[in-house]
Design a protein around this motif. Structure first.
Motif, PDB file in Angstrom:
ATOM      1  N   MET A 148      35.330  59.498  63.684  1.00 47.88           N
ATOM      2  CA  MET A 148      36.884  59.271  63.377  1.00 47.88           C
ATOM      3  C   MET A 148      37.739  60.356  64.054  1.00 47.88           C
ATOM      4  O   MET A 148      37.173  61.650  63.480  1.00 47.88           O
ATOM      5  CB  MET A 148      37.355  58.723  62.114  1.00 47.88           C
ATOM      6  CG  MET A 148      36.932  57.482  61.365  1.00 47.88           C
ATOM      7  SD  MET A 148      37.722  56.312  62.374  1.00 47.88           S
ATOM      8  CE  MET A 148      39.387  56.814  62.156  1.00 47.88           C
ATOM      9  N   LEU A 149      38.676  60.327  64.502  1.00 47.49           N
ATOM     10  CA  LEU A 149      39.443  61.583  64.955  1.00 47.49           C
ATOM     11  C   LEU A 149      40.751  61.485  64.281  1.00 47.49           C
ATOM     12  O   LEU A 149      41.489  62.326  64.590  1.00 47.49           O
ATOM     13  CB  LEU A 149      39.807  61.487  66.638  1.00 47.49           C
ATOM     14  CG  LEU A 149      38.736  61.599  67.380  1.00 47.49           C
ATOM     15  CD1 LEU A 149      39.241  61.614  68.818  1.00 47.49           C
ATOM     16  CD2 LEU A 149      37.796  62.877  67.121  1.00 47.49           C
ATOM     17  N   SER A 150      40.915  60.636  63.428  1.00 48.40           N
ATOM     18  CA  SER A 150      41.970  60.705  62.502  1.00 48.40           C
ATOM     19  C   SER A 150      41.345  60.346  61.031  1.00 48.40           C
ATOM     20  O   SER A 150      40.495  59.808  60.820  1.00 48.40           O
ATOM     21  CB  SER A 150      43.106  59.654  63.064  1.00 48.40           C
ATOM     22  OG  SER A 150      42.708  58.303  62.744  1.00 48.40           O
ATOM     23  N   LYS A 151      42.441  60.622  60.079  1.00 50.66           N
ATOM     24  CA  LYS A 151      42.078  60.244  58.593  1.00 50.66           C
ATOM     25  C   LYS A 151      42.192  58.627  58.806  1.00 50.66           C
ATOM     26  O   LYS A 151      42.704  58.000  59.179  1.00 50.66           O
ATOM     27  CB  LYS A 151      42.910  60.800  57.572  1.00 50.66           C
ATOM     28  CG  LYS A 151      42.857  62.319  57.324  1.00 50.66           C
ATOM     29  CD  LYS A 151      43.711  62.741  56.271  1.00 50.66           C
ATOM     30  CE  LYS A 151      43.453  64.302  55.866  1.00 50.66           C
ATOM     31  NZ  LYS A 151      43.786  65.080  57.218  1.00 50.66           N
ATOM     32  N   VAL A 152      41.262  58.152  57.604  1.00 52.20           N
ATOM     33  CA  VAL A 152      41.155  56.854  57.525  1.00 52.20           C
ATOM     34  C   VAL A 152      41.038  56.237  56.173  1.00 52.20           C
ATOM     35  O   VAL A 152      40.675  57.051  55.103  1.00 52.20           O
ATOM     36  CB  VAL A 152      39.796  56.305  58.277  1.00 52.20           C
ATOM     37  CG1 VAL A 152      38.488  56.909  57.635  1.00 52.20           C
ATOM     38  CG2 VAL A 152      39.703  54.726  58.588  1.00 52.20           C
ATOM     39  N   SER A 193      41.072  55.239  48.962  1.00 58.32           N
ATOM     40  CA  SER A 193      41.550  56.423  49.330  1.00 58.32           C
ATOM     41  C   SER A 193      42.370  56.155  50.817  1.00 58.32           C
ATOM     42  O   SER A 193      41.927  55.226  51.588  1.00 58.32           O
ATOM     43  CB  SER A 193      40.624  57.551  49.530  1.00 58.32           C
ATOM     44  OG  SER A 193      41.361  58.513  50.033  1.00 58.32           O
ATOM     45  N   ASN A 194      43.363  56.965  51.250  1.00 61.09           N
ATOM     46  CA  ASN A 194      43.768  56.907  52.633  1.00 61.09           C
ATOM     47  C   ASN A 194      43.606  58.284  53.398  1.00 61.09           C
ATOM     48  O   ASN A 194      44.291  58.468  54.427  1.00 61.09           O
ATOM     49  CB  ASN A 194      45.442  56.588  52.719  1.00 61.09           C
ATOM     50  CG  ASN A 194      46.092  57.527  51.867  1.00 61.09           C
ATOM     51  OD1 ASN A 194      45.498  58.532  51.192  1.00 61.09           O
ATOM     52  ND2 ASN A 194      47.383  57.609  52.132  1.00 61.09           N
ATOM     53  N   MET A 195      42.686  59.188  52.655  1.00 60.88           N
ATOM     54  CA  MET A 195      42.398  60.287  53.379  1.00 60.88           C
ATOM     55  C   MET A 195      40.896  60.609  53.664  1.00 60.88           C
ATOM     56  O   MET A 195      40.437  61.582  53.709  1.00 60.88           O
ATOM     57  CB  MET A 195      42.626  61.487  52.292  1.00 60.88           C
ATOM     58  CG  MET A 195      44.265  61.320  51.928  1.00 60.88           C
ATOM     59  SD  MET A 195      45.321  61.745  53.249  1.00 60.88           S
ATOM     60  CE  MET A 195      45.138  63.589  53.367  1.00 60.88           C
ATOM     61  N   GLY A 196      40.462  59.550  54.079  1.00 59.60           N
ATOM     62  CA  GLY A 196      38.756  59.478  54.389  1.00 59.60           C
ATOM     63  C   GLY A 196      38.637  60.365  55.824  1.00 59.60           C
ATOM     64  O   GLY A 196      39.340  60.391  56.613  1.00 59.60           O
ATOM     65  N   GLN A 197      37.468  61.148  55.688  1.00 54.38           N
ATOM     66  CA  GLN A 197      37.135  61.855  57.333  1.00 54.38           C
ATOM     67  C   GLN A 197      35.662  61.460  57.262  1.00 54.38           C
ATOM     68  O   GLN A 197      34.792  61.736  56.665  1.00 54.38           O
ATOM     69  CB  GLN A 197      37.579  63.438  56.737  1.00 54.38           C
ATOM     70  CG  GLN A 197      38.772  63.717  56.508  1.00 54.38           C
ATOM     71  CD  GLN A 197      39.062  65.284  56.577  1.00 54.38           C
ATOM     72  OE1 GLN A 197      38.595  65.830  55.518  1.00 54.38           O
ATOM     73  NE2 GLN A 197      39.858  66.066  57.386  1.00 54.38           N
ATOM     74  N   LEU A 198      35.619  60.757  58.476  1.00 56.39           N
ATOM     75  CA  LEU A 198      34.255  60.462  58.838  1.00 56.39           C
ATOM     76  C   LEU A 198      33.860  60.960  60.359  1.00 56.39           C
ATOM     77  O   LEU A 198      34.737  61.112  61.106  1.00 56.39           O
ATOM     78  CB  LEU A 198      34.200  58.883  58.952  1.00 56.39           C
ATOM     79  CG  LEU A 198      34.400  58.284  57.614  1.00 56.39           C
ATOM     80  CD1 LEU A 198      34.409  56.796  57.888  1.00 56.39           C
ATOM     81  CD2 LEU A 198      33.285  58.614  56.522  1.00 56.39           C
ATOM     82  N   LYS A 199      32.644  61.216  60.512  1.00 57.45           N
ATOM     83  CA  LYS A 199      32.080  61.326  61.897  1.00 57.45           C
ATOM     84  C   LYS A 199      32.390  60.069  62.473  1.00 57.45           C
ATOM     85  O   LYS A 199      32.017  58.861  62.240  1.00 57.45           O
ATOM     86  CB  LYS A 199      30.735  61.848  61.899  1.00 57.45           C
ATOM     87  CG  LYS A 199      30.042  62.045  63.475  1.00 57.45           C
ATOM     88  CD  LYS A 199      28.572  62.302  63.158  1.00 57.45           C
ATOM     89  CE  LYS A 199      28.132  62.972  64.544  1.00 57.45           C
ATOM     90  NZ  LYS A 199      26.638  63.343  64.521  1.00 57.45           N
ATOM     91  N   ASN A 257      45.065  54.694  64.145  1.00 56.51           N
ATOM     92  CA  ASN A 257      43.683  55.357  63.788  1.00 56.51           C
ATOM     93  C   ASN A 257      43.132  55.514  65.127  1.00 56.51           C
ATOM     94  O   ASN A 257      43.263  54.587  65.893  1.00 56.51           O
ATOM     95  CB  ASN A 257      42.835  54.483  63.066  1.00 56.51           C
ATOM     96  CG  ASN A 257      43.435  54.329  61.637  1.00 56.51           C
ATOM     97  OD1 ASN A 257      43.718  53.032  61.257  1.00 56.51           O
ATOM     98  ND2 ASN A 257      43.351  55.272  60.857  1.00 56.51           N
ATOM     99  N   THR A 258      42.551  56.607  65.139  1.00 55.95           N
ATOM    100  CA  THR A 258      41.752  57.019  66.698  1.00 55.95           C
ATOM    101  C   THR A 258      40.304  57.089  66.186  1.00 55.95           C
ATOM    102  O   THR A 258      39.777  57.848  65.500  1.00 55.95           O
ATOM    103  CB  THR A 258      42.173  58.090  67.098  1.00 55.95           C
ATOM    104  OG1 THR A 258      43.738  58.240  67.416  1.00 55.95           O
ATOM    105  CG2 THR A 258      41.584  58.554  68.488  1.00 55.95           C
ATOM    106  N   VAL A 259      39.457  56.213  66.844  1.00 53.58           N
ATOM    107  CA  VAL A 259      38.143  56.139  66.886  1.00 53.58           C
ATOM    108  C   VAL A 259      37.494  56.835  68.126  1.00 53.58           C
ATOM    109  O   VAL A 259      37.649  56.319  69.179  1.00 53.58           O
ATOM    110  CB  VAL A 259      37.787  54.718  66.505  1.00 53.58           C
ATOM    111  CG1 VAL A 259      36.210  54.801  66.480  1.00 53.58           C
ATOM    112  CG2 VAL A 259      38.012  54.118  65.280  1.00 53.58           C
TER     113      VAL A 259
END
Length: 215
Positions: A182-186, A174-180, A12-14
């Motif tokens: 994060m540069l990858s799904k989480v 979920s394994n498809m989270g999208q958050l501000k 993951n890329t934060v």
């Protein structure tokens, strides 16, 4: 009250833990290392641990137990490895054995490994738990009857709540989270237990009891 959290590893890329917190995230579970073809430490653990703490997020960790997690001996060895990795750190959330890749024929061996892992951590002052998928993990790879009600369970099931595991504290939904931030799904998680209060009150997971100098 249900708390929202994510789990992270080197994959993951934060970009900003502060932004992640602003998204309503309360806790982060970090992969600290594992035993997958040999003992290792996640190369992003220290970076993410420090940044998450600085952002005032609650932190827990998990250990990738690998495919050879099939006996009490291996469970003990993995516990001793993670104890070394956790030195000098404090965790508001439990320390989890992540069980995903053990062959299903080793169901009883994996269960014994999980019990030994958790009991060894408990003996050293840690709040231990087990992570696995609802069906492919807790049903197919573990003997749930020996674990449920004994250790804290973190269950993965996407799209709907766990059905096989009834008694769990945390749900990976979920394994498809999208958050501000994060540069990858989480992976997205929900927790229904106030772990920080329990762990700090009992002085577990690296939180030492503060004694009065005059006592």
């Amino acid at each position: 009250m249900i708390k929202q959290g994510i789990d992270l590893s080197r994959w993951n890329t934060v970009s900003s833990f502060d932004d992640i917190k602003k998204e309503g995230i309360d806790f982060v579970i970090l992969r600290i290392g594992g035993n997958n073809g040999g003992f290792y430490k996640d190369p992003k653990f220290e970076l993410y641990y420090k940044a998450a703490k600085k952002a005032k997020l609650n932190v827990g960790c998990y250990y990738d137990t690998g495919k050879d997690f099939i006996s009490s001996v291996v469970g003990y060895d993995c516990a001793m490895h993670i104890l070394k990795l956790m030195e000098g750190h404090a965790f508001e959330f439990p320390v989890y054995a992540d069980i995903e890749t053990v062959a299903t024929v080793h169901k009883e061996g994996a269960t014994e490994a999980a019990i030994t892992f958790c009991e060894t951590l408990e003996q050293h002052g840690y709040f231990a738990g087990i992570y696995a998928s609802d069906i492919s993990g807790f049903k197919d790879r573990l003997n749930l009857s020996k674990l449920e009600g004994r250790f804290s369970l973190w269950v993965a099931r996407y799209g709907k709540k766990p059905e096989y595991v009834k008694d769990y504290a945390m749900w990976q939904k979920s394994n498809m989270g999208q958050l501000k931030g994060m540069l990858s799904k989480v992976d997205l998680n929900e927790c229904t237990v106030n772990f920080p209060s329990i762990i700090k009150k009992k002085h577990l997971n690296g939180f030492k009891e503060v004694r009065n100098a005059n006592s």
